[in-house]
Every structure is written in C-alpha cells, then in structure tokens.
Design a protein around this motif. Structure first.
Motif, short mmCIF file in Angstrom:
data_model
loop_
_atom_site.label_atom_id
_atom_site.label_comp_id
_atom_site.label_asym_id
_atom_site.label_seq_id
_atom_site.Cartn_x
_atom_site.Cartn_y
_atom_site.Cartn_z
N ASP A 146 0.87 -1.18 0.00
CA ASP A 146 0.00 0.00 0.00
C ASP A 146 0.90 1.22 0.00
O ASP A 146 2.06 1.16 0.43
CB ASP A 146 -0.92 0.00 1.23
N GLN A 147 0.34 2.34 -0.47
CA GLN A 147 1.16 3.56 -0.48
C GLN A 147 0.99 4.36 0.80
O GLN A 147 1.73 5.31 1.04
CB GLN A 147 0.80 4.41 -1.68
N ASN A 148 -0.02 3.99 1.61
CA ASN A 148 -0.31 4.76 2.83
C ASN A 148 0.67 4.36 3.94
O ASN A 148 0.63 3.24 4.44
CB ASN A 148 -1.76 4.47 3.25
N GLU A 184 0.67 4.93 6.94
CA GLU A 184 0.03 4.50 8.21
C GLU A 184 -0.29 3.01 8.21
O GLU A 184 -0.41 2.40 9.27
CB GLU A 184 -1.26 5.29 8.44
N LEU A 185 -0.45 2.45 7.03
CA LEU A 185 -0.76 1.00 6.96
C LEU A 185 0.50 0.14 6.92
O LEU A 185 0.47 -1.02 7.31
CB LEU A 185 -1.61 0.72 5.71
N VAL A 186 1.57 0.76 6.43
CA VAL A 186 2.82 0.00 6.28
C VAL A 186 3.30 -0.47 7.65
O VAL A 186 3.32 0.29 8.61
CB VAL A 186 3.89 0.86 5.56
N CYS A 202 -6.62 -3.98 -5.49
CA CYS A 202 -7.74 -3.43 -4.70
C CYS A 202 -7.49 -1.95 -4.48
O CYS A 202 -7.51 -1.46 -3.35
CB CYS A 202 -7.85 -4.18 -3.37
N ILE A 203 -7.19 -1.27 -5.55
CA ILE A 203 -6.81 0.14 -5.52
C ILE A 203 -7.82 0.96 -6.34
O ILE A 203 -8.56 0.41 -7.15
CB ILE A 203 -5.39 0.33 -6.12
N PRO A 204 -7.83 2.29 -6.15
CA PRO A 204 -8.76 3.10 -6.94
C PRO A 204 -8.48 2.99 -8.44
O PRO A 204 -7.34 2.76 -8.85
CB PRO A 204 -8.46 4.53 -6.46
N LYS A 205 -9.54 3.16 -9.23
CA LYS A 205 -9.38 2.97 -10.68
C LYS A 205 -8.43 3.98 -11.31
O LYS A 205 -7.82 3.71 -12.33
CB LYS A 205 -10.74 2.98 -11.38
N THR A 206 -8.32 5.15 -10.68
CA THR A 206 -7.45 6.19 -11.27
C THR A 206 -5.99 5.75 -11.29
O THR A 206 -5.23 6.18 -12.16
CB THR A 206 -7.56 7.49 -10.43
N ALA A 210 -1.59 2.70 -14.29
CA ALA A 210 -0.14 2.90 -14.10
C ALA A 210 0.45 1.78 -13.26
O ALA A 210 1.53 1.24 -13.58
CB ALA A 210 0.11 4.26 -13.44
N ILE A 211 -0.25 1.39 -12.19
CA ILE A 211 0.30 0.33 -11.32
C ILE A 211 0.37 -0.98 -12.09
O ILE A 211 1.35 -1.72 -11.98
CB ILE A 211 -0.61 0.14 -10.08
N SER A 212 -0.67 -1.28 -12.86
CA SER A 212 -0.64 -2.57 -13.56
C SER A 212 0.51 -2.59 -14.56
O SER A 212 1.19 -3.60 -14.70
CB SER A 212 -1.98 -2.90 -14.22
N ASN A 217 -8.34 -8.25 -10.88
CA ASN A 217 -8.50 -6.80 -10.79
C ASN A 217 -9.87 -6.39 -10.25
O ASN A 217 -10.88 -6.54 -10.92
CB ASN A 217 -8.31 -6.20 -12.20
N PHE A 218 -9.87 -5.82 -9.05
CA PHE A 218 -11.11 -5.34 -8.43
C PHE A 218 -11.31 -3.85 -8.64
O PHE A 218 -12.37 -3.33 -8.30
CB PHE A 218 -11.10 -5.61 -6.92
N SER A 219 -10.26 -3.14 -9.07
CA SER A 219 -10.43 -1.68 -9.22
C SER A 219 -11.47 -1.49 -10.33
O SER A 219 -11.49 -2.25 -11.30
CB SER A 219 -9.11 -1.04 -9.58
P1 NAI Z 1 -10.06 1.95 0.32
O1 NAI Z 1 -9.93 3.42 0.11
O2 NAI Z 1 -10.47 1.45 1.65
O3 NAI Z 1 -8.66 1.25 -0.05
C1 NAI Z 1 -7.89 1.60 -1.16
C2 NAI Z 1 -6.44 1.40 -0.75
O4 NAI Z 1 -5.63 1.60 -1.89
C3 NAI Z 1 -6.00 2.43 0.31
O5 NAI Z 1 -5.42 1.76 1.41
C4 NAI Z 1 -5.00 3.28 -0.44
O6 NAI Z 1 -3.95 3.76 0.41
C5 NAI Z 1 -4.48 2.32 -1.47
N1 NAI Z 1 -3.88 2.97 -2.63
C6 NAI Z 1 -4.34 4.04 -3.31
N2 NAI Z 1 -3.49 4.35 -4.31
C7 NAI Z 1 -2.50 3.44 -4.25
C8 NAI Z 1 -1.32 3.24 -4.99
N3 NAI Z 1 -1.01 4.04 -6.02
N4 NAI Z 1 -0.50 2.24 -4.64
C9 NAI Z 1 -0.81 1.42 -3.61
N5 NAI Z 1 -1.91 1.56 -2.86
C10 NAI Z 1 -2.74 2.55 -3.18
O7 NAI Z 1 -11.03 1.45 -0.82
P2 NAI Z 1 -11.75 0.02 -0.91
O8 NAI Z 1 -13.10 0.12 -0.34
O9 NAI Z 1 -10.82 -1.00 -0.38
O10 NAI Z 1 -11.89 -0.15 -2.47
C11 NAI Z 1 -10.76 -0.26 -3.30
C12 NAI Z 1 -11.18 -0.18 -4.75
O11 NAI Z 1 -11.99 -1.30 -5.08
C13 NAI Z 1 -12.03 1.04 -5.06
O12 NAI Z 1 -11.62 1.53 -6.31
C14 NAI Z 1 -13.45 0.51 -5.13
O13 NAI Z 1 -14.25 1.27 -5.99
C15 NAI Z 1 -13.20 -0.86 -5.66
N6 NAI Z 1 -14.23 -1.83 -5.34
C16 NAI Z 1 -14.49 -2.77 -6.29
C17 NAI Z 1 -15.40 -3.75 -6.08
C18 NAI Z 1 -15.62 -4.75 -7.17
O14 NAI Z 1 -16.59 -5.49 -7.12
N7 NAI Z 1 -14.77 -4.78 -8.15
C19 NAI Z 1 -16.16 -3.85 -4.83
C20 NAI Z 1 -15.79 -2.85 -3.86
C21 NAI Z 1 -14.84 -1.88 -4.12
#
Ligand code: NAI
Length: 211
Positions: free
Chosen positions: A117-119, A121-123, A153-157, A161-163, A176-178
């Motif tokens: 993770d990049q955060n 606080e989690l590391v 499990c990261i944001p789609k934005t 780049a990460i992949s 891929n869940f993003s």
């Molecule tokens: P969250 O905000 O709790 O966790 C996302 C984590 O990604 C955070 O810990 C953050 O620090 C980390 N992160 C962000 N940018 C990063 C990077 N460049 N490198 C490494 N780590 C990075 O969000 P949540 O709830 O865990 O959801 C994660 C993603 O999954 C979201 O995009 C959400 O929309 C998506 N999602 C997809 C589902 C699906 O069915 N595909 C279901 C639920 C969520």
C-alpha cells in the motif's frame, strides 16, 4: 487431455462450479455421482455436464457415473490449483483486507506472499500474518520473489499505471477489483476483472422481469 488453450473459456468458467459441488460431496463422504445428480444441484443440463467433462477425455463410466475423488482431483489439476502460484495484493484498504481475510488462496491455487500500500500509516501492519509493505519496496520484493499474479484493490485512477509497472516487474496475471477494466492485448498477460456491481445489475434485470 487437450491443451488447455483449446478448451473454451465458457467450459473453464463452469469448472469451479463442478469443483465446489464435488467438494461438498466429498465432505459428505459421497464417492459416486452422476451427470443427472450434478445437473440437479448445479442447474445445468446433464448433457451439458457430460459434454464439458468429455472435453478432458471424459471421466465417467457408462452405468457407474463419476468417481467423486477422481473427478475432483482432475478438475483441480485442470484449473491449476495444485500449482500454488505466487501472488501479491496491492491496496490494503477495506476491500484488500476483506479479500485477504476471507479468500482461501491456498485451496484456490495461490500463495499470497506480499501486500503493498502507499499509505505509510498502513505499512508495518499485518493482515493474516503478512506485513503490509510500502509500494516503493516492490522492486526490491521482486528481486527476491517472483510473484506471477497481482490482486488489485486500488482506486481505478491509479490502476492503469500500477498494472503497467507490475507487468514491467514480471507480473503475468491480474485479479482486478479496481473499477477499471484492464484489457490485455498481450496473450502472455491474463486478466480477470471482477465487478460485484455487474452481478448486482444482472440481478436487477432479473428482478425487473418478474411478473
Ligand atoms: P479503500 O480506500 O479502503 O482502499 C484503497 C487502498 O488503496 C488504500 O489503502 C490506499 O492507500 C491504497 N492505494 C491508493 N493508491 C495506491 C497506490 N497508487 N498504490 C498502492 N496503494 C494505493 O477502498 P476500498 O473500499 O478497499 O476499495 C478499493 C477499490 O476497489 C475502489 O476503487 C473501489 O471502488 C473498488 N471496489 C471494487 C469492487 C468490485 O466489485 N470490483 C467492490 C468494492 C470496491
């Protein structure tokens, strides 16, 4: 057995269902089953099931049915579950934690060896005994380990780049869940894009069709 590349993806997608049901039979000490019984439990026609299993040379015997243990083991092998492919998870937020805590990776063919993770606080925190590392440590990690798969499990934005950087490091497969479909044009990179919302919308359609 035909090369797995010759087996249609539609058949492959049904195999985990057979595997799950056979596992249930094993738990109940049931040693024998038939395409008819499988069809009643799984909701596919018996002929579909026979056709699917025939793709791999057919495991059944006329008049006997299928040996549960044998079929279970064979399907496991076809799915590569005995390979324990090394995987890492990127994004230790809500979803990343849930996936790590609840997915039985070992019995699904994978060994989770790193979480990133990049955060800051989690590391240093751990999930299921695996310490979360900073994404800046990915290069060093790949120097010592050879994960073939990444679970995103990261944001789609940030997913594209990460992949790409993970592909550059040697990753060959993504779970891929993003909410961004990774579309691979390279036949050596495989992707399973998972969207729970797709399933929910399919349910919405089905409910809307009810009389
Ligand atoms: P969250 O905000 O709790 O966790 C996302 C984590 O990604 C955070 O810990 C953050 O620090 C980390 N992160 C962000 N940018 C990063 C990077 N460049 N490198 C490494 N780590 C990075 O969000 P949540 O709830 O865990 O959801 C994660 C993603 O999954 C979201 O995009 C959400 O929309 C998506 N999602 C997809 C589902 C699906 O069915 N595909 C279901 C639920 C969520």
């Amino acid at each position: 057995m035909p090369n797995s590349k010759e087996i249609s993806l539609a058949v492959i997608r049904r195999l985990p269902r057979y595997y799950r049901f056979l596992d249930e039979l094993k738990q109940q000490n049931i040693y024998k089953t038939s395409s008819k019984e499988l069809s009643e439990k799984i909701g596919l026609t018996a002929s579909q099931i026979r056709q699917d299993l025939n793709c791999f040379g057919g495991f059944g015997q006329q008049g006997y049915g299928y040996n549960v243990d044998e079929l279970y083991d064979e399907i496991g092998k076809i799915l590569g579950l005995d390979q324990q492919t090394e995987a890492i998870l990127i994004g230790a937020g809500n979803l990343g934690r849930a996936v790590t805590n609840h997915m039985d990776f070992v019995n699904r063919g994978f060994k989770l060896t790193g979480i990133f993770d990049q955060n800051p606080e989690l590391v240093g925190q751990s999930i299921k005994g695996i310490e979360i590392m900073n994404t800046s440590q990915l290069g060093a990690f790949f120097y010592n380990n050879k994960p073939k798969v990444a679970i995103l499990c990261i944001p789609k934005t940030v997913a594209p780049a990460i992949s790409q950087s993970l592909i550059d490091l040697g990753v060959k497969g993504f779970w891929n869940f993003s909410h961004c479909d990774i579309v691979s044009t390279n036949s050596n990179i495989v992707v399973e894009n998972v969207h729970l919302s797709d399933s929910l919308m399919t349910l919405s359609y089905k409910v809307s069709q009810l009389k």
